[in-house]
Write an enzyme that holds these catalytic residues in place. Structure first.
Site, mmCIF file in Angstrom:
data_model
loop_
_atom_site.group_PDB
_atom_site.id
_atom_site.type_symbol
_atom_site.label_atom_id
_atom_site.label_comp_id
_atom_site.label_asym_id
_atom_site.label_seq_id
_atom_site.Cartn_x
_atom_site.Cartn_y
_atom_site.Cartn_z
ATOM 1 N N ASP A 15 -24.997 -14.415 -47.689
ATOM 2 C CA ASP A 15 -25.014 -15.708 -47.014
ATOM 3 C C ASP A 15 -23.918 -16.574 -47.645
ATOM 4 O O ASP A 15 -23.431 -16.279 -48.736
ATOM 5 C CB ASP A 15 -26.387 -16.352 -47.190
ATOM 6 C CG ASP A 15 -26.469 -17.745 -46.597
ATOM 7 O OD1 ASP A 15 -26.072 -17.925 -45.438
ATOM 8 O OD2 ASP A 15 -26.903 -18.660 -47.322
ATOM 9 N N ASP A 17 -23.582 -20.717 -47.304
ATOM 10 C CA ASP A 17 -23.988 -22.035 -47.788
ATOM 11 C C ASP A 17 -25.147 -21.953 -48.767
ATOM 12 O O ASP A 17 -26.188 -21.359 -48.474
ATOM 13 C CB ASP A 17 -24.365 -22.934 -46.599
ATOM 14 C CG ASP A 17 -23.160 -23.282 -45.759
ATOM 15 O OD1 ASP A 17 -22.177 -23.799 -46.326
ATOM 16 O OD2 ASP A 17 -23.172 -23.035 -44.538
#
Length: 221
Positions: A15, A17
């Protein structure tokens, strides 16, 4: 810290953020603005915004709202977020962690759009992985596993051979639904039973295995 402390994998799915890029300041600014426009409590909104695409968050918060309006607001917010990189920095340990993955199969799997991912990875000074799954790549937002399954397929590995790095409930649930092990990053991840948990990436040491066998991750607590 959850066991085990040593994990092996053939490929990693990351991922963006709050996992490798700290964009919390921008996210908070943009969603506070949106919450004010809707007359909603910003603190309550901020509890659920992480991990999903913006339109999916809006639909969860305002279930009776026309979806066309959510998509329009999402387009506007993506433009604001892409233009705003003030305070975007790497998560501690991310530069060394990403550098250690050179030659290791890995992909970015993010709910961000291509322009937003480019802007944030660039602002954080992190190289973009050769394989990336963005909002444009999927038909369903996390916690749907589609993004992680596509990432594994593009890298050429079975889900059980992949290890996910995630920070949010939606992302962790997506990785788990894909049949993958998940390393949770940050305090937010602790509540969602990841396979292992770290406060940041300074606690992860990457050992590249011989003969293209993947990696062994040493996780310290």
């Amino acid at each position: 810290m959850t066991a085990p402390r040593t994990l092996t994998a053939r490929a990693l799915l990351l991922d963006m953020d709050s996992t490798i890029v700290n964009s919390e300041a921008v996210v908070e600014r943009c969603w506070r603005r949106w919450a004010a426009e809707q007359g909603m409590d910003a603190e309550e909104v901020l509890k659920v915004v992480h991990g999903r695409q913006g339109w999916a968050t809006m639909a969860a918060l305002l279930p009776d709202r026309p979806m066309e309006q959510n998509h329009e607001d999402n387009r506007r917010m993506l433009a604001q977020e892409t233009a705003d990189t003030d305070g975007v920095v790497p998560v501690p340990g991310a530069p060394a962690f990403m550098a250690a993955l050179d030659g290791v199969p890995h992909a970015l799997v993010t709910s961000a759009s291509i322009p937003l991912a480019d802007a944030r990875m660039g602002a954080a000074g992190l190289a973009m992985p050769a394989v990336r799954i963005t909002a444009e790549s999927v038909s369903a937002s996390k916690p749907d596993p589609e993004g992680f399954l596509k990432g594994a397929a593009e890298l050429g590995f079975a889900p059980e051979d992949c290890l996910v790095f995630e920070d949010s409930e939606a992302g962790i649930r997506a990785g788990q639904a894909a049949g993958m092990r998940v390393v949770g990053v940050g305090e937010r991840a602790a509540a969602f039973a990841p396979t292992a948990l770290v406060t940041d990436l300074t606690l992860v040491r990457v050992e590249v295995l011989a003969d293209d066998a993947g990696v062994r991750l040493h996780i310290d607590g």
